[in-house]
Design a protein around this motif. Structure first.
Motif, PDB file in Angstrom:
ATOM      1  N   GLU A 174      48.490 -78.488 -79.402  1.00 16.91           N
ATOM      2  CA  GLU A 174      47.642 -80.128 -79.516  1.00 16.91           C
ATOM      3  C   GLU A 174      46.480 -79.414 -79.800  1.00 16.91           C
ATOM      4  O   GLU A 174      46.187 -80.380 -80.557  1.00 16.91           O
ATOM      5  CB  GLU A 174      48.624 -80.497 -79.046  1.00 16.91           C
ATOM      6  CG  GLU A 174      47.855 -80.318 -77.371  1.00 16.91           C
ATOM      7  CD  GLU A 174      48.581 -79.708 -76.888  1.00 16.91           C
ATOM      8  OE1 GLU A 174      48.397 -79.276 -75.046  1.00 16.91           O
ATOM      9  OE2 GLU A 174      49.537 -78.881 -76.917  1.00 16.91           O
ATOM     10  N   ARG A 175      45.982 -78.644 -79.722  1.00 15.56           N
ATOM     11  CA  ARG A 175      44.603 -78.197 -79.760  1.00 15.56           C
ATOM     12  C   ARG A 175      43.685 -77.379 -80.652  1.00 15.56           C
ATOM     13  O   ARG A 175      43.175 -77.559 -80.905  1.00 15.56           O
ATOM     14  CB  ARG A 175      44.036 -76.957 -78.352  1.00 15.56           C
ATOM     15  CG  ARG A 175      44.307 -77.901 -76.980  1.00 15.56           C
ATOM     16  CD  ARG A 175      44.014 -77.139 -75.729  1.00 15.56           C
ATOM     17  NE  ARG A 175      42.895 -76.823 -76.294  1.00 15.56           N
ATOM     18  CZ  ARG A 175      41.613 -76.861 -75.192  1.00 15.56           C
ATOM     19  NH1 ARG A 175      42.361 -77.461 -73.869  1.00 15.56           N
ATOM     20  NH2 ARG A 175      40.282 -76.371 -75.837  1.00 15.56           N
ATOM     21  N   GLU A 176      44.869 -76.765 -81.163  1.00  9.12           N
ATOM     22  CA  GLU A 176      44.988 -76.557 -82.534  1.00  9.12           C
ATOM     23  C   GLU A 176      44.036 -74.782 -82.923  1.00  9.12           C
ATOM     24  O   GLU A 176      43.635 -74.484 -83.561  1.00  9.12           O
ATOM     25  CB  GLU A 176      44.655 -76.854 -83.965  1.00  9.12           C
ATOM     26  CG  GLU A 176      45.715 -78.231 -84.250  1.00  9.12           C
ATOM     27  CD  GLU A 176      45.097 -79.224 -85.151  1.00  9.12           C
ATOM     28  OE1 GLU A 176      44.082 -79.080 -85.292  1.00  9.12           O
ATOM     29  OE2 GLU A 176      45.731 -80.630 -85.804  1.00  9.12           O
ATOM     30  N   GLU A 177      43.777 -74.740 -81.100  1.00  9.40           N
ATOM     31  CA  GLU A 177      43.767 -72.759 -81.183  1.00  9.40           C
ATOM     32  C   GLU A 177      44.035 -72.002 -81.566  1.00  9.40           C
ATOM     33  O   GLU A 177      45.110 -71.955 -81.329  1.00  9.40           O
ATOM     34  CB  GLU A 177      42.941 -73.291 -79.550  1.00  9.40           C
ATOM     35  CG  GLU A 177      41.842 -74.119 -80.511  1.00  9.40           C
ATOM     36  CD  GLU A 177      41.136 -73.984 -77.961  1.00  9.40           C
ATOM     37  OE1 GLU A 177      40.479 -74.634 -77.774  1.00  9.40           O
ATOM     38  OE2 GLU A 177      41.910 -73.850 -76.600  1.00  9.40           O
ATOM     39  N   ARG A 220      48.831 -73.210 -77.365  1.00 12.22           N
ATOM     40  CA  ARG A 220      49.136 -75.499 -77.552  1.00 12.22           C
ATOM     41  C   ARG A 220      48.150 -76.114 -78.129  1.00 12.22           C
ATOM     42  O   ARG A 220      47.259 -76.195 -79.318  1.00 12.22           O
ATOM     43  CB  ARG A 220      47.775 -75.479 -76.259  1.00 12.22           C
ATOM     44  CG  ARG A 220      48.344 -74.782 -75.300  1.00 12.22           C
ATOM     45  CD  ARG A 220      46.974 -75.504 -74.243  1.00 12.22           C
ATOM     46  NE  ARG A 220      46.958 -76.731 -73.559  1.00 12.22           N
ATOM     47  CZ  ARG A 220      45.110 -77.921 -73.396  1.00 12.22           C
ATOM     48  NH1 ARG A 220      44.784 -77.156 -72.726  1.00 12.22           N
ATOM     49  NH2 ARG A 220      45.477 -78.610 -73.381  1.00 12.22           N
TER      50      ARG A 220
END
Length: 123
Positions: free
Chosen positions: A17-20, A15
């Protein structure tokens, strides 16, 4: 004799947008020895737990494409080694990304990429 090499870590970012992310491979380039290689390995269980909603086959196809480009296949594979490396390590905002480029010295890039896989990717 040791030669300058550059490498980047291949990451899966399920994901954006979560930058994980988690590391799945290495791209290593050594100009002096005309060496460019991509190695990757993804634990299917880790993928399933971390990447809900992503397609396993799509990820494998994407990573295989990286390998083929490094090996000289396809239109981008026809670029000189340095250009292929820069293309593979270009900044992306997709689910497969690479780290910044890191330098080092080695006399054996094949052994170095295996060492980096052990150190940065494999459990």
């Amino acid at each position: 004799m040791k030669h300058l090499y550059e490498y980047a870590v291949i990451r899966v970012v399920p994901r954006v947008e979560r930058e994980e992310f988690f590391n799945v491979g290495i791209i290593l380039y050594c100009k002096a020895l005309r060496f460019l290689q991509v190695k990757w390995e993804v634990d299917p269980n880790k993928f399933k737990g971390f990447c809900k909603g992503m397609d396993w086959q799509d990820l494998q196809d994407y990573l295989k494409t990286f390998e083929r480009i490094a090996e000289g296949e396809g239109p981008i594979g026809q670029f000189p080694l340095a250009e292929r490396f820069r293309w593979l390590t270009a900044t992306r905002s997709t689910v497969v990304q690479t780290s910044k480029i890191h330098p080092g010295l080695t006399c054996d890039p094949a052994a170095k990429i295996q060492h980096l896989m052990q150190e940065l990717v494999l459990p």
